[in-house]
Design an enzyme around this catalytic site. Sequence first.
Site, PDB file in Angstrom:
ATOM      1  N   TYR A  75      -9.649 -14.094 -14.084  1.00  0.00           N
ATOM      2  CA  TYR A  75     -10.442 -13.219 -13.200  1.00  0.00           C
ATOM      3  C   TYR A  75     -10.321 -13.634 -11.737  1.00  0.00           C
ATOM      4  O   TYR A  75     -10.190 -12.792 -10.852  1.00  0.00           O
ATOM      5  CB  TYR A  75     -11.927 -13.199 -13.604  1.00  0.00           C
ATOM      6  CG  TYR A  75     -12.652 -12.147 -12.824  1.00  0.00           C
ATOM      7  CD1 TYR A  75     -12.702 -10.831 -13.286  1.00  0.00           C
ATOM      8  CD2 TYR A  75     -13.213 -12.428 -11.580  1.00  0.00           C
ATOM      9  CE1 TYR A  75     -13.304  -9.840 -12.543  1.00  0.00           C
ATOM     10  CE2 TYR A  75     -13.820 -11.436 -10.829  1.00  0.00           C
ATOM     11  CZ  TYR A  75     -13.865 -10.142 -11.316  1.00  0.00           C
ATOM     12  OH  TYR A  75     -14.444  -9.148 -10.574  1.00  0.00           O
ATOM     13  N   PHE A 127       0.002  10.243   7.078  1.00  0.00           N
ATOM     14  CA  PHE A 127       0.225  10.787   5.737  1.00  0.00           C
ATOM     15  C   PHE A 127      -1.057  11.500   5.301  1.00  0.00           C
ATOM     16  O   PHE A 127      -2.118  11.235   5.840  1.00  0.00           O
ATOM     17  CB  PHE A 127       0.590   9.642   4.779  1.00  0.00           C
ATOM     18  CG  PHE A 127       0.815  10.111   3.377  1.00  0.00           C
ATOM     19  CD1 PHE A 127       1.886  10.939   3.070  1.00  0.00           C
ATOM     20  CD2 PHE A 127      -0.058   9.749   2.354  1.00  0.00           C
ATOM     21  CE1 PHE A 127       2.077  11.392   1.776  1.00  0.00           C
ATOM     22  CE2 PHE A 127       0.138  10.189   1.057  1.00  0.00           C
ATOM     23  CZ  PHE A 127       1.202  11.012   0.765  1.00  0.00           C
ATOM     24  N   ASP A 128      -0.965  12.387   4.295  1.00  0.00           N
ATOM     25  CA  ASP A 128      -2.150  13.219   3.999  1.00  0.00           C
ATOM     26  C   ASP A 128      -3.380  12.416   3.576  1.00  0.00           C
ATOM     27  O   ASP A 128      -4.493  12.687   4.031  1.00  0.00           O
ATOM     28  CB  ASP A 128      -1.843  14.366   3.024  1.00  0.00           C
ATOM     29  CG  ASP A 128      -1.232  13.939   1.710  1.00  0.00           C
ATOM     30  OD1 ASP A 128      -1.297  12.750   1.365  1.00  0.00           O
ATOM     31  OD2 ASP A 128      -0.691  14.810   1.003  1.00  0.00           O
ATOM     32  N   ASP A 218       1.377   1.489   9.056  1.00  0.00           N
ATOM     33  CA  ASP A 218       1.347   2.018   7.699  1.00  0.00           C
ATOM     34  C   ASP A 218       2.774   1.801   7.201  1.00  0.00           C
ATOM     35  O   ASP A 218       3.685   2.555   7.528  1.00  0.00           O
ATOM     36  CB  ASP A 218       0.971   3.502   7.708  1.00  0.00           C
ATOM     37  CG  ASP A 218       1.084   4.128   6.319  1.00  0.00           C
ATOM     38  OD1 ASP A 218       1.653   3.480   5.413  1.00  0.00           O
ATOM     39  OD2 ASP A 218       0.605   5.266   6.136  1.00  0.00           O
ATOM     40  N   ALA A 220       4.493   1.639   4.255  1.00  0.00           N
ATOM     41  CA  ALA A 220       4.878   1.948   2.868  1.00  0.00           C
ATOM     42  C   ALA A 220       6.394   1.806   2.655  1.00  0.00           C
ATOM     43  O   ALA A 220       6.833   1.431   1.582  1.00  0.00           O
ATOM     44  CB  ALA A 220       4.423   3.365   2.511  1.00  0.00           C
ATOM     45  N   LYS A 261       6.083   2.096  -3.188  1.00  0.00           N
ATOM     46  CA  LYS A 261       7.396   2.502  -2.668  1.00  0.00           C
ATOM     47  C   LYS A 261       8.271   1.241  -2.586  1.00  0.00           C
ATOM     48  O   LYS A 261       8.930   0.879  -3.547  1.00  0.00           O
ATOM     49  CB  LYS A 261       7.245   3.162  -1.296  1.00  0.00           C
ATOM     50  CG  LYS A 261       6.625   4.557  -1.334  1.00  0.00           C
ATOM     51  CD  LYS A 261       5.140   4.540  -1.392  1.00  0.00           C
ATOM     52  CE  LYS A 261       4.525   5.895  -1.143  1.00  0.00           C
ATOM     53  NZ  LYS A 261       3.097   5.910  -1.518  1.00  0.00           N
ATOM     54  N   HIS A 453      -2.914  21.391  -1.295  1.00  0.00           N
ATOM     55  CA  HIS A 453      -1.652  21.540  -2.012  1.00  0.00           C
ATOM     56  C   HIS A 453      -1.670  20.964  -3.428  1.00  0.00           C
ATOM     57  O   HIS A 453      -0.907  21.381  -4.275  1.00  0.00           O
ATOM     58  CB  HIS A 453      -0.499  20.927  -1.209  1.00  0.00           C
ATOM     59  CG  HIS A 453      -0.739  19.510  -0.810  1.00  0.00           C
ATOM     60  ND1 HIS A 453      -1.727  19.149   0.077  1.00  0.00           N
ATOM     61  CD2 HIS A 453      -0.146  18.359  -1.189  1.00  0.00           C
ATOM     62  CE1 HIS A 453      -1.720  17.842   0.241  1.00  0.00           C
ATOM     63  NE2 HIS A 453      -0.776  17.329  -0.520  1.00  0.00           N
TER      64      HIS A 453
HETATM   65  N1  F0G Z   1       1.116   6.145   3.572  1.00  0.00           N
HETATM   66  C1  F0G Z   1       2.293   6.763   3.391  1.00  0.00           C
HETATM   67  C2  F0G Z   1       3.267   6.844   4.534  1.00  0.00           C
HETATM   68  C3  F0G Z   1       2.606   7.340   2.157  1.00  0.00           C
HETATM   69  O1  F0G Z   1       3.771   7.964   2.005  1.00  0.00           O
HETATM   70  C4  F0G Z   1       1.663   7.250   1.102  1.00  0.00           C
HETATM   71  C5  F0G Z   1       1.941   7.842  -0.200  1.00  0.00           C
HETATM   72  C6  F0G Z   1       0.457   6.580   1.336  1.00  0.00           C
HETATM   73  C7  F0G Z   1       0.212   6.038   2.590  1.00  0.00           C
HETATM   74  C8  F0G Z   1      -0.602   6.440   0.280  1.00  0.00           C
HETATM   75  O2  F0G Z   1      -0.223   5.510  -0.655  1.00  0.00           O
HETATM   76  O3  F0G Z   1      -0.009   6.803  -2.780  1.00  0.00           O
HETATM   77  O4  F0G Z   1      -0.189   4.302  -2.770  1.00  0.00           O
HETATM   78  O5  F0G Z   1      -2.151   5.692  -2.222  1.00  0.00           O
HETATM   79  N2  F0G Z   1       2.900   8.635  -0.401  1.00  0.00           N
HETATM   80  C9  F0G Z   1       3.312   9.241  -1.644  1.00  0.00           C
HETATM   81  C10 F0G Z   1       4.362  10.275  -1.364  1.00  0.00           C
HETATM   82  C11 F0G Z   1       2.208   9.719  -2.525  1.00  0.00           C
HETATM   83  O6  F0G Z   1       4.751  10.993  -2.306  1.00  0.00           O
HETATM   84  O7  F0G Z   1       4.837  10.367  -0.228  1.00  0.00           O
HETATM   85  P1  F0G Z   1      -0.670   5.582  -2.187  1.00  0.00           P
END
Ligand code: F0G
Length: 467
Positions: A75, A127-128, A218, A220, A261, A453
Site C-alpha cells: 500500500y 486539450f479538451d 502538458d 503527454a 502516450k 463529441h
Molecule cells: N493532454 C493531452 C495533450 C492529451 O492528448 C490528453 C489525452 C490528455 C492531456 C489527457 O490525458 O487521457 O490520460 O486523461 N489525449 C487522448 C487523445 C485521449 O486521444 O488525444 P488522459
Amino acid sequence: MPTGPAKLPPPYRIKVVEPIPFLSAEERRLALTEAGYNPFNLRADQVTIDLLSDSGTGATSAAQEAAAALGDESYAGARSWFRFRDEVRDLTGYPHILPVHQGRAGERILFGSLLKPGQICISNTHFDTTHANVELAGAEPRDLPCPEAADLDSDEPFKGNIDLDALERVLTGPEGHRVGLVLVTITNNGLGAQPVSMANLEAVRELCRRHAVPFFLDAARFAENAWLVREREPAYSDWTPRQIATRAFQLADGCVVSLKKDGLTAIGGLIGLRDDDLYAVCEANLIATEGFSTYGGLAGHDLERLAQGLQEVVDPAYLRSRAASTARLTQMINDAGVDTVQPPGIHALYLNAGRLLPHLAPHEFPGHSLGCQLYLDGGIRCAELGSLYLGGMDDEHQLVTPAPFELVRLAIPRRVYTDTHFEYVASVLADIAKAPERVRGYRIVSSPRLLRHFKVRLEPLAPGVVA
Ligand code: F0G
C-alpha cells in the site's frame, strides 16, 4: 544494411498478437446506425483498424511485462514506486513527483491547487479535458497558437508553438494580473500534432519569469516532441531525444503528463513539481481523491511497466521508425489525393475533410462525414476535429460558429499496426477520394451540453437534402 531512415524496419519484432475483426459492409452499416453515427459508441470488436486514439492503445514490450511481474503492490512505499519515481526524476529533473491514474486526474489536481477562480490559463492549445479542468477550477482557458498554425499546408517546422507576441500582450496588458498559468502542450495535439521548438519554450520561460507566472508543460508526447526538435531545430541535431526532453522539462516549473502516450502503457500519469508548497497542496488532494502518494491510483505493476516504458520511448531507433511510419502513411494518403496538415507529426495525421468534401457545409459536418465513411467502407475508426467537436451550437444543436477547419484525426497507436495495415487505410481513403460527392452530411439528433463529441447522436442527411 540500408541506412536511409525510411528503409529500416521497426527495431522490434512481434511476439504476442490480437485478432482484429472484419465485418461485412451490411454489419458495419448496422453497427454505425446503432451507435447513433458516433464512432465513440461503437464496440471495439466492430472495428477493423482503430485509429480513434493513441492513448493507452500501444503495445508493451517483453521487458515491460517482465518488469510488471516484479510489481510490488504494497500500500505504501512500494519498491515499484521508487523505481518509477527515480526514473521520472532522472528524466525530468523535478524533485517532486506525484503519480496519477491518467493525465486528466493530474490536471484536476494541479489546476484545483494552482488556479484561482477568475484567473486565465494560457496555452498554445488546451486539450479538451485540459480545457474542461481549467473551467472546473473556475478559471478561463485561452488558446494562443502561433499564426503559422493557421496555414495547414505550409512546411513550417514548429507550428505547435505558442504565439509569443500575443502572450506578451496579455501579460503586459490590463488582464496581465489575471494570468495564473501558462501551459504549453508538447506536441500540440489540438493543432495537427505539430511540435513546439526549444526556442519557443525558452522564450515562454523568460516571459513567465519576468511576469512571475508559473510555466508548466502538458507533456503527454514529450519524446515525440523531442524527436521532432532533433530533426527540425538545428541547434539540437546532435542531442539525444532524452537530453532534449530533459532540457524541455528543465525550462518549465513543472509538468502534467498523461503517460498513456509516451509512457508506452495502457494507464498512468504524473505531476512533476519544483515548488514545495504547491507540492504539499497537490499531495493532499492526491491522497484524498486518487490514492496514497506512492501509488496515486496505479498498481505496482503499472509503475513497473511505466519505469521501463519511459526508457524505451526515448530510444532513437524507436522514434525514428515511428516518425517514418507516420510520414509514409501521410505520403500514401496525399498521393491518393487527400490533403493532410503539413508537415506530418508523429502520433497522428489530420485529414483536411473540408477540402475533400466541398459539397458539405460546416453545419453538415464534413469531418464527421468522412470519419463515418471510413468506418462504413473499411471498418476504420477515427475522430473528427471540426465543427462537431469545436463549433459553437445553439440550444437546438444548430451550428452557430463553425470551427476554423474541418479535420479528421487518424491517431496511430504505438507499436501496434504495420505498414500493411496502413496501406489498407490509404486504399480505403483513395476510394473515397475517387468519388467524394457520394459522402453524405449529418445532422445532430441529441447532444449533451458538455464534451459534446463523446456522446452526441446523429443521423445522415438523405442524398441531396441540405440540413
Ligand atoms: N493532454 C493531452 C495533450 C492529451 O492528448 C490528453 C489525452 C490528455 C492531456 C489527457 O490525458 O487521457 O490520460 O486523461 N489525449 C487522448 C487523445 C485521449 O486521444 O488525444 P488522459
